[in-house]
Design an enzyme around this catalytic site. Sequence first.
Site, PDB file in Angstrom:
ATOM      1  NE  ARG A  43       3.360 -79.147 -62.212  1.00 13.26           N
ATOM      2  CZ  ARG A  43       2.768 -80.580 -62.354  1.00 13.26           C
ATOM      3  NH1 ARG A  43       1.604 -80.785 -61.429  1.00 13.26           N
ATOM      4  NH2 ARG A  43       3.087 -81.307 -63.159  1.00 13.26           N
ATOM      5  CD  GLU A  95       5.658 -76.398 -63.563  1.00 14.34           C
ATOM      6  OE1 GLU A  95       6.825 -76.067 -63.458  1.00 14.34           O
ATOM      7  OE2 GLU A  95       5.439 -77.712 -63.699  1.00 14.34           O
ATOM      8  CB  SER A 130       6.414 -79.150 -67.557  1.00 17.45           C
ATOM      9  OG  SER A 130       6.006 -80.639 -67.602  1.00 17.45           O
TER      10      SER A 130
END
Length: 339
Positions: A165, A335, A239
């Site tokens: 990520r 995130e 998420s």
Amino acid sequence: MVQIRENVSLKQLNTFHIEAYAKFYAEINSVSDLQELIQDKTFIHSEKLILGGGSNMLFTKNFDGILLKNNLKGIRVVKEDGDFVEVESAAGEVWHDFVMWCIAKNYGGLENLSLIPGCVGAGPMQNIGAYGVEIKDVFSELEAYDILSGKKQIFSKEDCKFGYRESVFKNESKNKFIITAVTFRLSKKPKLNTSYGAITSELAAMGVKDPGIKEVSQAVINIRSSKLPDPKLIGNAGSFFKNPEVDKAIYQNLRIRFSGLVAYEMESGKYKLAAGWLIENAGLKGYVSGNAAVHDKQALVLVNKGSASGSEVYALSEHVLQTVFSKFGIKLEREVNII
Ligand code: FAD
Ligand code: EPU
């Protein structure tokens, strides 16, 4: 001519469906639109933010600069041999539509990344990943423009500094480049990756004995649809936190205290903890705070129950962070891009 609009509502342009306004807003339909915009005084003197599908952003306030919506379209094969094909997609193509285009041609490599919301141009930004595949695994190169000088630059895989990520565009090059096209190296003789999670059992439930990339894609779509909230129905950005990576000693210590802990050993020898498990086992799955909530089927996802403000969702994320930290001593990292 590129139109710069003022005071534009972003409610329909982010999947959290948070009401926020951009002071200035412009849509780019071609590279020449971009070149024109770069000369504009309003553009030059404003803070800049690039927007794709708005599926990984949380607006906690109005944006006091110029928001650049990337609408560049087009998909083409740029290179081909007996085994591989290189396909370039313009950054404004819808990611899932691009994946479906590749699957229809039997070009393998993207099927595990089916149904991820957003546009192609944002994919490299956080090295999107799901079901055992990350964009870096099939990435060839990308084209971007320096947002101040208008100079074109090609980024190789190494230049992108992909991680979990992570990429250069989420760090030192954030908002400095606009990604305009991404090229992928795909296989004409696809090798399936069905090792992750429930793909194999879902294929069995579908009655598929000899799967191809189309069936793997459908299995991924089925699994995702069963636990992730559809942003059209309930606002969210997937998420909200990353799965934390910890040293073996920390993992072992936690494992003694919490026998059900879900974690995966990584090549580096570190362990990736399932943040969804940590949040659920901190007692927060389905937790509601005003108009924001922790999703009741996947605790890693925060949702807008209707009319939440960005700061309400952010405050909930802070509560999740603190609760998980006091129970497990693990500091989660967000995130989603917070604006
Ligand atoms: P945006 O939200 O518009 O932008 C995200 C960031 O990228 C911003 O910082 C923006 O400034 C920057 N950006 C966007 N376009 C460009 C560009 N052309 N050039 C430079 N910078 C740019 N992600 C995963 O990795 N895996 C998943 O499985 C996954 N599942 C999801 C499920 C749901 C239900 C939702 C809502 C989200 C999910 N996500 C997932 C997150 C999200 O879909 C991805 O991060 C996606 O790539 C974001 O694309 P976007 O076009 O909406 O980007
Ligand atoms: N879990 C729980 N409770 C929960 C949620 C998860 O206990 O409420 C545990 C389960 O044991 C489950 C494990 O966590 O087996 C992993 O859950 P899941 O397979 O749903 O994946 P995840 O780790 O929660 C990651 C990505 C997703 C991606 C899926 C599938 C991150 C931050 N998230 O989620 O990406 O789709 O794997 O590969 O890495 C996103 O980035 O927005 C996103 C949705």
